[in-house]
Enzyme design. Structure first.
Site, PDB file in Angstrom:
ATOM      1  N   SER A 101      37.623  32.139  47.248  1.00 14.15           N
ATOM      2  CA  SER A 101      36.547  33.130  47.060  1.00 14.15           C
ATOM      3  C   SER A 101      35.203  32.540  46.675  1.00 14.15           C
ATOM      4  O   SER A 101      34.208  33.263  46.682  1.00 14.15           O
ATOM      5  CB  SER A 101      36.959  34.141  45.997  1.00 14.15           C
ATOM      6  OG  SER A 101      37.935  34.986  46.507  1.00 14.15           O
TER       7      SER A 101
ATOM      8  N   TYR B 269      34.841  38.868  39.054  1.00 13.06           N
ATOM      9  CA  TYR B 269      35.717  40.031  39.209  1.00 13.06           C
ATOM     10  C   TYR B 269      35.679  40.924  37.986  1.00 13.06           C
ATOM     11  O   TYR B 269      34.618  41.239  37.466  1.00 13.06           O
ATOM     12  CB  TYR B 269      37.153  39.588  39.509  1.00 13.06           C
ATOM     13  CG  TYR B 269      37.255  38.623  40.640  1.00 13.06           C
ATOM     14  CD1 TYR B 269      36.822  38.976  41.905  1.00 13.06           C
ATOM     15  CD2 TYR B 269      37.766  37.355  40.449  1.00 13.06           C
ATOM     16  CE1 TYR B 269      36.915  38.089  42.961  1.00 13.06           C
ATOM     17  CE2 TYR B 269      37.871  36.469  41.502  1.00 13.06           C
ATOM     18  CZ  TYR B 269      37.435  36.843  42.746  1.00 13.06           C
ATOM     19  OH  TYR B 269      37.521  35.971  43.778  1.00 13.06           O
TER      20      TYR B 269
ATOM     21  N   LYS C  18      32.496  33.281  49.113  1.00 14.03           N
ATOM     22  CA  LYS C  18      31.972  34.638  49.397  1.00 14.03           C
ATOM     23  C   LYS C  18      30.457  34.794  49.224  1.00 14.03           C
ATOM     24  O   LYS C  18      29.806  35.374  50.097  1.00 14.03           O
ATOM     25  CB  LYS C  18      32.732  35.662  48.559  1.00 14.03           C
ATOM     26  CG  LYS C  18      34.192  35.816  48.984  1.00 14.03           C
ATOM     27  CD  LYS C  18      34.968  36.653  47.978  1.00 14.03           C
ATOM     28  CE  LYS C  18      36.416  36.867  48.391  1.00 14.03           C
ATOM     29  NZ  LYS C  18      37.186  37.567  47.343  1.00 14.03           N
TER      30      LYS C  18
ATOM     31  N   VAL D  46      40.697  31.587  43.771  1.00 12.38           N
ATOM     32  CA  VAL D  46      42.077  31.479  43.307  1.00 12.38           C
ATOM     33  C   VAL D  46      42.683  30.080  43.434  1.00 12.38           C
ATOM     34  O   VAL D  46      43.785  29.852  42.949  1.00 12.38           O
ATOM     35  CB  VAL D  46      43.027  32.495  43.987  1.00 12.38           C
ATOM     36  CG1 VAL D  46      42.769  33.900  43.509  1.00 12.38           C
ATOM     37  CG2 VAL D  46      42.957  32.401  45.491  1.00 12.38           C
TER      38      VAL D  46
ATOM     39  N   TYR E 240      37.552  35.397  58.094  1.00  7.88           N
ATOM     40  CA  TYR E 240      37.665  35.438  56.634  1.00  7.88           C
ATOM     41  C   TYR E 240      38.727  34.442  56.139  1.00  7.88           C
ATOM     42  O   TYR E 240      38.504  33.712  55.179  1.00  7.88           O
ATOM     43  CB  TYR E 240      37.996  36.869  56.182  1.00  7.88           C
ATOM     44  CG  TYR E 240      38.331  36.965  54.718  1.00  7.88           C
ATOM     45  CD1 TYR E 240      37.339  36.832  53.743  1.00  7.88           C
ATOM     46  CD2 TYR E 240      39.647  37.160  54.288  1.00  7.88           C
ATOM     47  CE1 TYR E 240      37.651  36.899  52.382  1.00  7.88           C
ATOM     48  CE2 TYR E 240      39.966  37.227  52.945  1.00  7.88           C
ATOM     49  CZ  TYR E 240      38.967  37.098  52.000  1.00  7.88           C
ATOM     50  OH  TYR E 240      39.275  37.150  50.659  1.00  7.88           O
TER      51      TYR E 240
HETATM   52  N1  GLN Z   1      41.784  34.068  50.199  1.00  6.61           N
HETATM   53  C1  GLN Z   1      41.964  34.784  48.977  1.00  6.61           C
HETATM   54  C2  GLN Z   1      42.386  36.193  49.275  1.00  6.61           C
HETATM   55  O1  GLN Z   1      41.915  36.744  50.203  1.00  6.61           O
HETATM   56  C3  GLN Z   1      40.694  34.759  48.190  1.00  6.61           C
HETATM   57  C4  GLN Z   1      40.837  35.407  46.852  1.00  6.61           C
HETATM   58  C5  GLN Z   1      40.188  34.667  45.738  1.00  6.61           C
HETATM   59  O2  GLN Z   1      39.919  33.475  45.757  1.00  6.61           O
HETATM   60  N2  GLN Z   1      39.997  35.396  44.669  1.00  6.61           N
HETATM   61  O3  GLN Z   1      43.210  36.769  48.623  1.00  6.61           O
END
Ligand code: GLN
Length: 340
Positions: A83, A260, A86, A278, A208
């Site tokens: 993420s 988040y 993003k 993550v 994505y």
């Molecule tokens: N690729 C992960 C997902 O779509 C990204 C989530 C993250 O890093 N918080 O669940």
């Protein structure tokens, strides 16, 4: 680098950088040694490939807007960006469509909910912000291109500019995400139902998943952060990665939504635009000064690197880096980097 042109002597410059950065290096070494003892949290396993990470990997990297680098630990360890990608893709969407067109597809409100929550704004059907999964998928949908290869090429070029070298996707992570990403797929189809994303939904999901599986190091995260800190110009290459006018948009959503459901507490305690992923990476930006990368795969219950959060909390407090106190005196990170 500010004064390299004056000397023309690379060795002398590197030596000077080393001594100038010594106090900060010591601070980072001390922090790294202490936080290595923190074992809270778990490595993410819901994407099977991520479970292969070594939970003890830990790195902190600082890159200044004039290209100085101080880093400790496993800063060359490759991992998938997840993420942390993003906000950068949000920046590309802004470049491709302009502010209002992007905002008609994705809002900039914190959710207070988990990163993968299946929730859209009831009135407008927009995802809440580009940094939760739904909003990131809507943002990926906005990446322009005639066809999938062109869209992917543009996405990779974006990250190459921010990182300063060619980038690639970890195929095993990509396949792992694609095979298990049912929740993301459900969300994408819900958004298709509401007309928030276009018909090429499978292609957008593919994009994505590729974006999340991009390979970076902690050093790279700091360079990416420093590029945002430097009004969009990569301090290591001098190349512009994003128009200066969109940098504040990206940083604003990072400050309000980057962590988040702990975004509010993060803004309160740390006060730096940041984004976690993550796989255990966090990028933080001290506008006009530094990018900071932190990497350690054990995650707190909200999906943020436990050691990463602590490291940034301490650095922010110690050096008065909260965006609303920066420059109000105290021992700043800039002083520390310039000592010696
Ligand atoms: N690729 C992960 C997902 O779509 C990204 C989530 C993250 O890093 N918080 O669940």
């Amino acid at each position: 680098m500010a004064d390299s042109a004056d000397t023309g002597d690379l060795t002398a410059l590197i030596n000077r950088m080393k001594s100038a950065s010594a106090p900060l290096r010591e601070t980072l070494q001390e922090l790294h040694a202490r936080l290595r003892g923190v074992h809270d949290g778990e490595v993410a396993t819901y994407i099977p490939e991520l479970a292969r990470a070594n939970p003890d990997w830990f790195a902190i990297s600082v890159v200044s807007v004039d290209g100085r680098v101080v880093e400790v630990g496993d800063f060359q360890q490759p991992f998938s960006i997840q993420s942390v990608s993003k906000p950068f893709v949000f920046g590309q969407a802004l470049e491709d469509h302009g502010r209002e067109a992007v905002l008609s597809r994705v809002n900039v409100e914190p959710t207070g909910e988990a990163f993968n929550s299946i929730v859209l704004d009831e009135r407008t059907n927009r995802p809440f912000n580009p940094l939760v999964n739904s909003g990131a998928i809507a943002t990926a949908d906005l990446i322009r291109g005639q066809d999938f290869p062109e869209r992917l090429t543009r996405l990779l070029a974006l990250f190459s500019r921010f990182i300063g070298r060619p980038v690639h996707v970890d195929n095993a992570v990509f396949l792992s995400e694609r095979a298990t990403g049912h929740r993301n797929r459900a969300m994408a189809h819900l958004m298709l139902n509401f007309g928030m994303i276009g018909e090429r939904v499978e292609e957008t999901l593919e994009l994505y998943f590729q974006q999340c599986a991009l390979v970076v190091t902690c050093h790279d995260l700091a360079v990416m952060g420093a590029t945002l800190a430097n009004a969009g110009v990569n301090p290591m290459t001098g190349e512009r990665a994003i128009s200066a006018g969109f940098v504040k948009d990206v940083l604003s959503v990072m400050l309000s939504c980057g962590m988040y459901d702990s975004a509010g507490e993060w803004a309160f305690r740390v006060g730096l635009p940041a984004k976690s992923g993550v796989s255990g990476g966090i990028v933080a930006v001290v506008p006009g000064q530094f990018g900071i990368g932190v990497f350690s795969p054990r995650l707190d219950p909200k999906g943020n690197s436990g050691r990463g959060i602590r490291a940034l909390e301490e650095l922010s407090q110690r050096f008065g880096m909260h965006v609303f106190e920066a420059g109000f005196g105290g021992r700043t990170l800039r002083d520390e980097l310039g000592r010696g």
